[in-house]
Design an enzyme around this catalytic site. Sequence first.
Site, mmCIF file in Angstrom:
data_model
loop_
_atom_site.group_PDB
_atom_site.id
_atom_site.type_symbol
_atom_site.label_atom_id
_atom_site.label_comp_id
_atom_site.label_asym_id
_atom_site.label_seq_id
_atom_site.Cartn_x
_atom_site.Cartn_y
_atom_site.Cartn_z
ATOM 1 N N GLY A 49 -32.169 -31.051 -14.368
ATOM 2 C CA GLY A 49 -31.942 -31.228 -12.728
ATOM 3 C C GLY A 49 -31.335 -32.339 -12.644
ATOM 4 C CD GLU A 65 -33.969 -26.599 -16.237
ATOM 5 O OE1 GLU A 65 -32.782 -26.238 -17.315
ATOM 6 O OE2 GLU A 65 -33.690 -27.103 -15.485
ATOM 7 C CB ALA A 91 -37.571 -33.205 -13.678
ATOM 8 C CD GLU A 107 -32.062 -27.527 -11.618
ATOM 9 O OE1 GLU A 107 -32.518 -28.411 -11.062
ATOM 10 O OE2 GLU A 107 -32.393 -26.710 -11.204
#
Length: 261
Positions: free
Chosen positions: A112, A135, A69, A115
Amino acid sequence: GPNLQYITVEKKGEQQNIGLITLNRPKALNALCNALMKEVSETMDDLEADDSIGAIILTGSGKAFAAGADIKEMKDQNFAHVFRSNFLAHWDRIAYACKPVIAAVNGYALGGGCELAMMCDIIYASETAKFGQPEIILGTIPGAGGTQRLTRIVGKSKAMEMVLTGMQITAEEAEKWGLVSKVIPPDQLLPEAIKLGEKIASLSKLSVAMAKEAVGHAYETTLQEGLKIEKRMFHSTFATDDRREGMTAFVDKRAPKFTDS
Ligand code: CO8
């Protein structure tokens, strides 16, 4: 398609029946900003509605699949805002695709990015790919499947090690752990992914969608329930023309002609 800023979309394969989405924000290592994810979502809607498309490939560019992200976009957000806006809730369009989606992971798949790859049905990785859930190093935790999908795929000990330390793993490790199904030289990654997509797209789109949905249930429910769903979906293939055609063609020793009905 429409004015795309952060991704490109092409049709690939001999029959032009493969939709290729390329994340194209190389300066930020394809960091997944909100606008990029919106483009991915809308493009998925288009490709799913396009009857000529039998499989979708998601890949990155440069040295990244996606480095997570967008940290710059997230940096100044506060709890009240992310909670009330249900931040990231609409980032999982790929997980709800009816058509098969192949991730061709060319480089960093972090946070992300990892993911996003795990939302796809099959992951092929270039030898240069790196996977990780970093993260924790940013003082947060995975928010789009990194504690859930990853754990179901690689098991508790390895998922804990990745999520608690933020360590990166190589493509080779990812294959050994069952996260990816094949490791491929960088220049062959896309051709191999397209070949895989073409193989799937040559079959009945209806049976493929049913098979995908049935496998998907293995991640959603108990074994007993999953076996029941599988059996009923198997039975329902007997309501299709393609099941009759597939079996008839086998007995007649000819190639099947599927009509996706
Ligand atoms: N967000 C924003 N910008 C990024 C990101 C990112 N995640 N990653 C890299 N960039 C930018 C850098 O800031 C840099 O920009 P600038 O040139 O303006 O300084 C540019 O991309 C190039 O990056 P580096 O200079 O750092 O490149 P290196 O080759 O030195 O390092 C790394 C590559 C190791 C990949 C490094 O960039 C890195 O560690 N990136 C961050 C990885 C990370 O922590 N990702 C997790 C983010 S949190 C997250 O993903 C939450 C998940 C939420 C769910 C998402 C659902 C889909």
